[in-house]
Design an enzyme around this catalytic site. Sequence first.
Site, PDB file in Angstrom:
ATOM      1  N   SER A 182       0.843  -1.196   0.000  1.00 52.75           N
ATOM      2  CA  SER A 182       0.000   0.000   0.000  1.00 52.75           C
ATOM      3  C   SER A 182       0.877   1.244   0.000  1.00 52.75           C
ATOM      4  O   SER A 182       2.052   1.186  -0.406  1.00 52.75           O
ATOM      5  CB  SER A 182      -0.947  -0.014   1.207  1.00 52.75           C
ATOM      6  OG  SER A 182      -1.914   1.017   1.100  1.00 52.75           O
ATOM      7  N   ASN A 183       0.333   2.369   0.434  1.00 54.77           N
ATOM      8  CA  ASN A 183       1.083   3.622   0.485  1.00 54.77           C
ATOM      9  C   ASN A 183       0.606   4.441   1.677  1.00 54.77           C
ATOM     10  O   ASN A 183      -0.237   3.980   2.456  1.00 54.77           O
ATOM     11  CB  ASN A 183       0.927   4.395  -0.833  1.00 54.77           C
ATOM     12  CG  ASN A 183      -0.534   4.617  -1.196  1.00 54.77           C
ATOM     13  OD1 ASN A 183      -1.275   5.277  -0.475  1.00 54.77           O
ATOM     14  ND2 ASN A 183      -0.959   4.049  -2.315  1.00 54.77           N
ATOM     15  N   ASP A 184       1.107   5.657   1.800  1.00 54.96           N
ATOM     16  CA  ASP A 184       0.857   6.462   2.999  1.00 54.96           C
ATOM     17  C   ASP A 184      -0.414   7.294   2.961  1.00 54.96           C
ATOM     18  O   ASP A 184      -0.643   8.104   3.864  1.00 54.96           O
ATOM     19  CB  ASP A 184       2.043   7.410   3.244  1.00 54.96           C
ATOM     20  CG  ASP A 184       3.270   6.668   3.756  1.00 54.96           C
ATOM     21  OD1 ASP A 184       3.092   5.671   4.467  1.00 54.96           O
ATOM     22  OD2 ASP A 184       4.387   7.096   3.435  1.00 54.96           O
ATOM     23  N   SER A 185      -1.253   7.143   1.948  1.00 50.97           N
ATOM     24  CA  SER A 185      -2.451   7.974   1.860  1.00 50.97           C
ATOM     25  C   SER A 185      -3.381   7.716   3.044  1.00 50.97           C
ATOM     26  O   SER A 185      -3.720   6.574   3.352  1.00 50.97           O
ATOM     27  CB  SER A 185      -3.200   7.689   0.556  1.00 50.97           C
ATOM     28  OG  SER A 185      -4.399   8.428   0.506  1.00 50.97           O
ATOM     29  N   ALA A 194      -5.021   7.245  -3.714  1.00 51.24           N
ATOM     30  CA  ALA A 194      -3.677   6.908  -4.192  1.00 51.24           C
ATOM     31  C   ALA A 194      -3.701   5.443  -4.603  1.00 51.24           C
ATOM     32  O   ALA A 194      -3.624   4.541  -3.763  1.00 51.24           O
ATOM     33  CB  ALA A 194      -2.650   7.157  -3.093  1.00 51.24           C
TER      34      ALA A 194
END
Length: 400
Positions: free
Chosen positions: A209-212, A276
């Site tokens: 995943s990512n930091d959104s 994101a």
Amino acid sequence: MLKDKQIAVYITGGIAVYKAAEVVRGLIKQGAKVRVVMTKSATEFVTPQTFAVLTKQRVLVDLFDQATNQLVPHIELADWSDLAVVVPATANVLAKLANGLADDAVTAALLATTAPKLVIPAMNEHMWQAPATQRNLAQLRQDGVIILEPTVGMLAEGYVGRGRLPEVATIVDFIRHQVALMNGQLQGRTVLVTAGGTKERLDPVRFISNDSSGKMGYALASAAADQGAKVILVSTIHDRAIPAGVTLVQVESAQEMLTAIQQRFATLDVIIMAAAVADFRPATVAEQKIKKTTDNDRMSLSLIKNPDILKTLARQREQQVMVGFAAETQQLIENATHKLTEKQLAMLVANDVSKKDRGFNADTNEVTILRPHQAPEALPMMSKTALAEALIERILPLLP
């Protein structure tokens, strides 16, 4: 949305009266002009002086109050009102309103009010479920009264049941949304917003995943609802309060997000892709948790490209206004301009996520807006709530 709206708040007798003071305060903070009317029973719980101090206005309690400057104060108040809110509304006042009784200042003023009426009941669960109460509610709805139903929670009697007044923030949000439905510039429009970082599964317990954080998407959904739109929020973040007027669709992966949008695409006027979306996903997903072994110090992942949601939708677009986001760490304008053209967008919001005080996980953002055949528009640093309102303002002229 509530700035300079003239709101009459009618307070009836119940233990939840203490919350009404915070509701009045919340409406005033939103810029509304508030006047209060109380039943005599309500004054047994909180004095009129409390509301007089909050509103800087005299509180009407007695239908024949001689201290006002009006000969017929309840009619003057009814004519003054842009909106009437009854909070808390007891079973007794529901019965009176449903049957057109006008035997005190509250019911007389409400009967004379032609402005929209919002009723927020609170009572014991058994009183709420009583056939008479349900008949009265049905009649009020038939008469055009808007009702925010009570929630389940601890009641004054010491047990859990339905009948508890919703939280103050929920009530104020509900009122704001109802005003938006009456006056917003997106009335009759359907807006879909995406939020959060997609999760691409490796196994049942791990994902890429990512930091959104989803904050921008939720702020945009709220801002669109405040303009009267029907809002669908397709989100990978599920632990935030859902804004009034917003329908949440829970998804996890990029493919699930694309499917959720495609199922609704024909009904949409605006699509705002604030999520994101992961560019890649694992080629295979393990059915069981991947275990480490003593003879394996490394692990390799095979990744495949995810569908480009906006690019895919652009091929199906008819009248929809499509807005994208570009989170970049270098060559912001150059990379964002390429995305704007490649994905055939009406508007693209570019932000530099390499800076820690804005963008991902922050409450603030600083963006540059790109539109076809127009110079980039750089906006200053601001809260995501303020930015969402600014973006919705810029989307309005793009609608056919």
